[in-house]
Design an enzyme around this catalytic site. Structure first.
Site, PDB file in Angstrom:
ATOM      1  N   CYS A 122       0.807  -1.214   0.000  1.00 47.91           N
ATOM      2  CA  CYS A 122       0.000   0.000   0.000  1.00 47.91           C
ATOM      3  C   CYS A 122       0.844   1.271   0.000  1.00 47.91           C
ATOM      4  CB  CYS A 122      -0.924  -0.012   1.211  1.00 47.91           C
ATOM      5  SG  CYS A 122      -2.036   1.393   1.266  1.00 47.91           S
ATOM      6  N   GLU A 167      -1.002  -2.399   5.364  1.00 48.97           N
ATOM      7  CA  GLU A 167      -1.900  -2.580   4.228  1.00 48.97           C
ATOM      8  C   GLU A 167      -3.325  -2.245   4.675  1.00 48.97           C
ATOM      9  OE1 GLU A 167      -0.709  -3.049   1.401  1.00 48.97           O
ATOM     10  OE2 GLU A 167       1.121  -4.242   1.568  1.00 48.97           O
TER      11      GLU A 167
END
Length: 226
Positions: free
Chosen positions: A2, A105
């Site tokens: 991410c 994430e």
């Protein structure tokens, strides 16, 4: 991956577990790094090798070639393309390690919000992420466009429930070979493709949504929530 990570222990704590005998040339300081919520474009501590000397420097997370100014600087590079694609050709020979404590994430939750998860080694040891970049050397001075990208691979095992990509993480006893300028590029690519740590090495837990704001810092951001 991410695009958020933590570097909170000191650089010497990261280096202590590596099998690199020569003294560290340290440009990041001896104190704890205390970066619990580092975002792209942040200057992070990285390790690279010049000759037989290990260097620790601060380097911006994100890089793009001079001919790609019309697009945002990537922060990650896919292992499937990084060795042979045009985009990263200029820095493929310039190998780095980004030592981190964990990364984050985000997963879509049932209430239509996004739930952050922390991923770290199950033994809570340092995580050594393979990276490439543009950085000052004995022959080149610092430039405004210096930076790095972390190399990512497909996730596997239970980690697929969190995200389909993750950093290529090398074991401590592989770091010296990855950083060594004498390591052939073919061997470096083999390490990325076949010698990254498996998902069984890691653990993950939910954390509070305050980590979504990169201005928030502090140890409470890495604590598990139910």
């Amino acid at each position: 991956m991410c695009g958020r990570l933590s570097q909170y222990r000191g650089i010497h704590d990261f280096v202590a577990v590596l099998s690199i005998p020569d003294a560290l040339i340290n440009h990041v300081g001896d104190a704890s790094l205390d970066r619990y919520n580092a975002a792209p474009t942040t200057a992070l501590a990285v390790l690279h090798q010049q000759g037989q000397q290990l260097h620790a420097d601060n380097l911006r997370w994100g890089w793009r070639p001079h001919w790609a100014r019309d697009r945002p600087a990537p922060i990650n590079a896919r292992v499937e393309k990084v060795a042979h694609g045009r985009f990263f050709r200029a820095i493929w020979h310039h190998r780095l390690i980004v030592p981190v404590d964990n990364w984050f994430e985000w997963v879509d939750a049932e209430d239509k919000t996004r739930q952050p998860w922390l991923i770290r080694r199950a033994d809570h040891g340092p995580v050594f992420c393979a990276a490439i970049g543009q950085f000052p050397t004995a022959e080149t001075a610092a430039r405004d466009d210096d930076g790095f990208v972390i190399i990512t691979a497909d996730a596997a095992g239970g980690m697929l429930d969190i995200h389909d990509r993750r950093p290529v993480v090398l074991r401590a006893d592989r770091v010296h070979e990855w950083l060594d300028p004498a390591t052939p590029i073919e061997r470096a690519e083999q390490m990325l493709l076949f010698e990254g740590e498996g998902s069984e090495v890691f653990e993950w837990h939910k954390v509070g949504k305050a980590v979504g704001n990169s201005r928030n810092q502090g140890a409470e951001l890495i604590e598990p929530v139910t």
